[in-house]
Motif scaffolding. Structure first.
Motif, PDB file in Angstrom:
ATOM      1  N   GLY A  40       0.817  -1.214   0.000  1.00  0.00           N
ATOM      2  CA  GLY A  40       0.000   0.000   0.000  1.00  0.00           C
ATOM      3  C   GLY A  40       0.846   1.257   0.000  1.00  0.00           C
ATOM      4  N   ILE A  41       1.873   1.271   0.851  1.00  0.00           N
ATOM      5  CA  ILE A  41       2.768   2.435   0.917  1.00  0.00           C
ATOM      6  C   ILE A  41       3.513   2.613  -0.401  1.00  0.00           C
ATOM      7  CG2 ILE A  41       4.840   3.352   2.039  1.00  0.00           C
ATOM      8  CD1 ILE A  41       3.884   1.974   4.615  1.00  0.00           C
ATOM      9  N   ALA A  42       4.012   1.505  -0.969  1.00  0.00           N
ATOM     10  CA  ALA A  42       4.789   1.582  -2.215  1.00  0.00           C
ATOM     11  C   ALA A  42       3.942   2.126  -3.363  1.00  0.00           C
ATOM     12  CB  ALA A  42       5.323   0.194  -2.572  1.00  0.00           C
ATOM     13  N   PRO A  50       1.711  10.771  -0.664  1.00  0.00           N
ATOM     14  CA  PRO A  50       2.388  10.326   0.558  1.00  0.00           C
ATOM     15  C   PRO A  50       1.982   8.891   0.899  1.00  0.00           C
ATOM     16  CG  PRO A  50       1.504  12.539   0.839  1.00  0.00           C
ATOM     17  CD  PRO A  50       0.966  12.031  -0.466  1.00  0.00           C
ATOM     18  N   GLY A  51       2.907   8.139   1.504  1.00  0.00           N
ATOM     19  CA  GLY A  51       2.679   6.732   1.757  1.00  0.00           C
ATOM     20  C   GLY A  51       1.466   6.426   2.617  1.00  0.00           C
ATOM     21  N   ILE A  52       1.111   7.339   3.546  1.00  0.00           N
ATOM     22  CA  ILE A  52      -0.013   7.077   4.448  1.00  0.00           C
ATOM     23  C   ILE A  52      -1.317   6.863   3.679  1.00  0.00           C
ATOM     24  CG2 ILE A  52      -0.464   9.546   4.741  1.00  0.00           C
ATOM     25  CD1 ILE A  52      -0.932   6.770   7.380  1.00  0.00           C
ATOM     26  N   VAL A  75      -9.162  -9.927  -2.909  1.00  0.00           N
ATOM     27  CA  VAL A  75      -8.571  -8.868  -2.091  1.00  0.00           C
ATOM     28  C   VAL A  75      -8.458  -7.607  -2.943  1.00  0.00           C
ATOM     29  CG1 VAL A  75      -6.555  -8.130  -0.770  1.00  0.00           C
ATOM     30  CG2 VAL A  75      -7.277 -10.535  -0.730  1.00  0.00           C
ATOM     31  N   LEU A  76      -9.006  -6.508  -2.438  1.00  0.00           N
ATOM     32  CA  LEU A  76      -8.936  -5.222  -3.144  1.00  0.00           C
ATOM     33  C   LEU A  76      -7.965  -4.293  -2.430  1.00  0.00           C
ATOM     34  CD1 LEU A  76     -11.439  -6.271  -4.655  1.00  0.00           C
ATOM     35  CD2 LEU A  76     -12.433  -4.001  -4.443  1.00  0.00           C
ATOM     36  N   GLY A  77      -7.423  -3.344  -3.190  1.00  0.00           N
ATOM     37  CA  GLY A  77      -6.524  -2.356  -2.615  1.00  0.00           C
ATOM     38  C   GLY A  77      -5.755  -1.640  -3.705  1.00  0.00           C
ATOM     39  N   PRO A  78      -4.792  -0.808  -3.355  1.00  0.00           N
ATOM     40  CA  PRO A  78      -3.944  -0.147  -4.355  1.00  0.00           C
ATOM     41  C   PRO A  78      -3.327  -1.174  -5.286  1.00  0.00           C
ATOM     42  CG  PRO A  78      -3.545   0.766  -2.181  1.00  0.00           C
ATOM     43  CD  PRO A  78      -4.418  -0.424  -1.971  1.00  0.00           C
ATOM     44  N   LEU A 357      10.807   0.629  -1.757  1.00  0.00           N
ATOM     45  CA  LEU A 357       9.434   0.845  -2.235  1.00  0.00           C
ATOM     46  C   LEU A 357       9.396   0.798  -3.762  1.00  0.00           C
ATOM     47  CD1 LEU A 357       8.274   3.711   0.155  1.00  0.00           C
ATOM     48  CD2 LEU A 357       7.654   1.292   0.262  1.00  0.00           C
ATOM     49  N   ALA A 358      10.405   1.397  -4.386  1.00  0.00           N
ATOM     50  CA  ALA A 358      10.487   1.350  -5.849  1.00  0.00           C
ATOM     51  C   ALA A 358      10.617  -0.090  -6.328  1.00  0.00           C
ATOM     52  CB  ALA A 358      11.668   2.182  -6.340  1.00  0.00           C
ATOM     53  N   ALA A 359      11.383  -0.893  -5.595  1.00  0.00           N
ATOM     54  CA  ALA A 359      11.558  -2.299  -5.963  1.00  0.00           C
ATOM     55  C   ALA A 359      10.241  -3.060  -5.898  1.00  0.00           C
ATOM     56  CB  ALA A 359      12.588  -2.949  -5.038  1.00  0.00           C
ATOM     57  N   VAL A 360       9.397  -2.732  -4.909  1.00  0.00           N
ATOM     58  CA  VAL A 360       8.084  -3.377  -4.784  1.00  0.00           C
ATOM     59  C   VAL A 360       7.239  -3.090  -6.018  1.00  0.00           C
ATOM     60  CG1 VAL A 360       5.919  -3.411  -3.485  1.00  0.00           C
ATOM     61  CG2 VAL A 360       8.106  -3.353  -2.266  1.00  0.00           C
TER      62      VAL A 360
END
Length: 573
Positions: A40-42, A50-52, A75-78, A357-360
């Motif tokens: 989610g943060i990535a 912003p990550g939050i 599962v839903l999300g970013p 985070l970029a790697a994710v």
């Protein structure tokens, strides 16, 4: 009550919930939350937010889909498939203001949600099926590459100022050659990416969590931020998302509307495919219209609670399944775990490096890229392969939203072309084969003197009616004997409109002037009913309609004395 249950499948699941599932759902939810947090943060950071906000966009949709979603396990999300679309709208309009960026992204989620809900209520769940597989591969590959390129600066530990994938790639190359790379940050990012890719095959292991925690621990323990200027996430805001209408300016309306509609299309295309796959695996039926409503409700909710557009996840859903999830309670437990993190330990991930985070995101983008099936498509039908490549190039060169618009335009053009210029054939009798077949496939097939059997392999409508008439008259002109009857083998004709009806009337008049009778065989009753409304039944006569091609041939031979002997008759003697 039954009406409401139909729109709220979560309540029905709750009514039928079995106590034996509870332990599995709780454990699966806790395991899932370990992956939801870094992802989610990535994806928030990759979308220019912003990550939050990535955690906000994770918590709210999980609750909404648990209530409205027809799938027990989705599962839903970013989602990585939406990163490039959100980034393409947010970055040019926000001017670097995170509050404004959040408002733009939130309104895109609301637009997407409203579109999905209205489409679901109108039972338009089939619309994404209008995009062919090569076209879907094309724009998704383009989106994946765009998302990957957008993360390269963070991976290399520097920043660039550029818009568009090709310009960004050029700017990244320039910064690299100028020696701006932070090699420590790059090493962390590359190590994280390698770990994620290596651990992907172990479905029960939280590979992303392991890789991200390892990178975070290394940065904190070795004080890499102070010593080597490795950029990190920093402390997260404490507390849960609150209700907030994301207000935007008049100048933002058009790009936000276009972006929201693009997100609705991409997210539902992915969600419907994933939902059907798991429904087939679990042996249940999932209503695509209810799936669209559920996706819309989740987007609408996240847009009103400080989130951004979301979709289903092809990476997190298998994690939930592998962890033993039985129902959407798994997602609720995952959401509650993230909420607990925000309330109790918001600084736990403050040393999470941006390169990790970029790697994710890069790992997710790589998983989106389809190559194997495109190779198969190239072997089967090369022109569809190049169509996919054209869509891919359009997304990369023009930008995500114009590229998706181009993909939709190509899909419509492909559909119209297939219907506008369909296949047609003159039929003959081939020895040793039952029925009547295309004489181009059976060169030795014999045609009955004076009779042309003409098959039309498509519905008849305004775009192809004139072409139908031309092909029919061409078949008559090329007949080896003077024609008395033209019989249209109409079994593939599933519809006819007014323009086509009028064209048939003109064709009948043209043939009648040449002493040729127009007949139909195997015409479906609904199509025949339309011809009756158009007055064609009265013009042609009821005796010109036959139930089968064989009946039409028999009718012709009864009226006209021609020398004709079928191979089956010879075989009987």
């Amino acid at each position: 009550m039954k009406h409401w249950i139909r729109w709220l499948p979560g309540l029905d699941t709750l009514r039928r919930y079995e106590a034996a599932w509870l332990r599995h759902d709780i454990l699966a939810g806790l395991a899932l939350s370990a992956m939801l947090v870094p992802v989610g943060i990535a994806y928030a950071e990759a979308s220019g937010l912003p990550g939050i906000y990535g955690l906000y966009a994770t918590i709210i949709p999980l609750f909404a889909y648990a209530l409205f979603g027809p799938s027990r396990i989705l599962v839903l999300g970013p989602d990585s498939a939406l990163v490039a679309i959100i980034l393409g709208v947010v970055v040019p309009l926000s001017g670097g203001d995170p509050v404004r960026a959040a408002a733009l992204a939130g309104m895109m989620a609301i637009v997407s949600g409203a579109v999905c809900i209205l489409a679901g209520i109108a039972r338009l769940g089939f619309v994404t099926e209008l995009l062919s597989k090569p076209i879907r591969y094309g724009y998704m590959n383009g989106i994946a590459l765009t998302a990957l390129i957008s993360q390269l600066p963070k991976l290399f530990g520097f920043s660039i100022e550029s818009e568009g994938s090709l310009r960004s790639l050029w700017a990244v190359a320039g910064a690299f050659l100028e020696g701006k790379t932070n090699w420590v940050a790059f090493g962390i990012g590359l190590g994280t990416l390698t770990a994620i890719l290596l651990l992907q095959k172990y479905k029960r292991l939280p590979g992303i969590l392991i890789a991200v925690v390892g990178a975070t621990a290394a940065v904190a323990a070795l004080d890499l931020t102070a010593r080597y200027s490795v950029a990190v996430l920093g402390p997260l805001a404490q507390g849960l998302p609150g209700f907030a209408v994301p207000w935007i300016g008049p100048a933002d309306i058009v790009p936000v509307l276009i972006g929201g509609c693009a997100i609705a299309m991409v997210s539902f295309a992915d969600t419907s495919v994933l939902s059907r796959a798991y429904a087939a695996r679990l042996g249940v039926h999932v209503d695509p219209n209810q799936e669209m409503v559920a996706l819309g409700a989740a987007n609408l909710a996240t847009g009103l609670f400080q989130g951004f557009p979301i979709s289903s996840s092809s990476s997190r859903t298998p994690v939930a399944e592998a962890a033993g999830a039985h129902t959407q309670l798994t997602c609720i437990v995952g959401a509650l775990a993230i909420a607990f993190l925000l309330l109790v330990a918001p600084n736990l991930l403050q040393y999470l490096p941006n390169a990790a985070l970029a790697a994710v995101v890069i790992a997710a983008a790589i998983s989106l890229i389809e190559v194997t099936d495109l190779k198969r498509i190239y072997r089967i039908q090369p022109w569809e392969f190049w169509l996919s490549i054209f869509c891919f190039a359009g997304v990369v060169a023009l930008g995500v939203i114009p590229g998706i618009g181009l993909a939709i335009a190509i899909a419509i053009a492909e559909f119209l072309w297939d219907a506008w210029r369909p296949h047609s054939a003159v039929l003959g009798r081939a020895d040793g084969v039952k029925g009547y077949h295309d004489i181009t496939r059976y060169p030795d097939a014999r045609q009955i003197p004076g009779l042309v059997l003409f098959r039309w392999d498509a519905p008849l409508f305004f775009a192809n009616a004139e072409f139908f008439k031309e092909r029919a008259l061409d078949a008559v002109a090329k007949s080896p004997t003077p024609v008395r009857w033209l019989v249209v083998a109409a079994e593939p004709v599933t519809g006819v409109d007014v323009t086509a009806g009028d064209t048939l009337a003109v064709l009948d008049e043209t043939l009648h002037a040449q002493g040729i009778e127009l007949c139909f065989a195997e015409l479906k009753d609904p199509v025949k009913d339309k011809l009756k409304k158009f007055g064609l039944l009265a013009q042609l006569g009821e005796n010109c309609f036959f139930p089968t091609v064989g009946a039409a041939v028999s009718g012709y031979l009864e009226v006209h004395d021609v020398e004709w002997e079928d191979w089956e008759d010879r075989a009987k003697r």
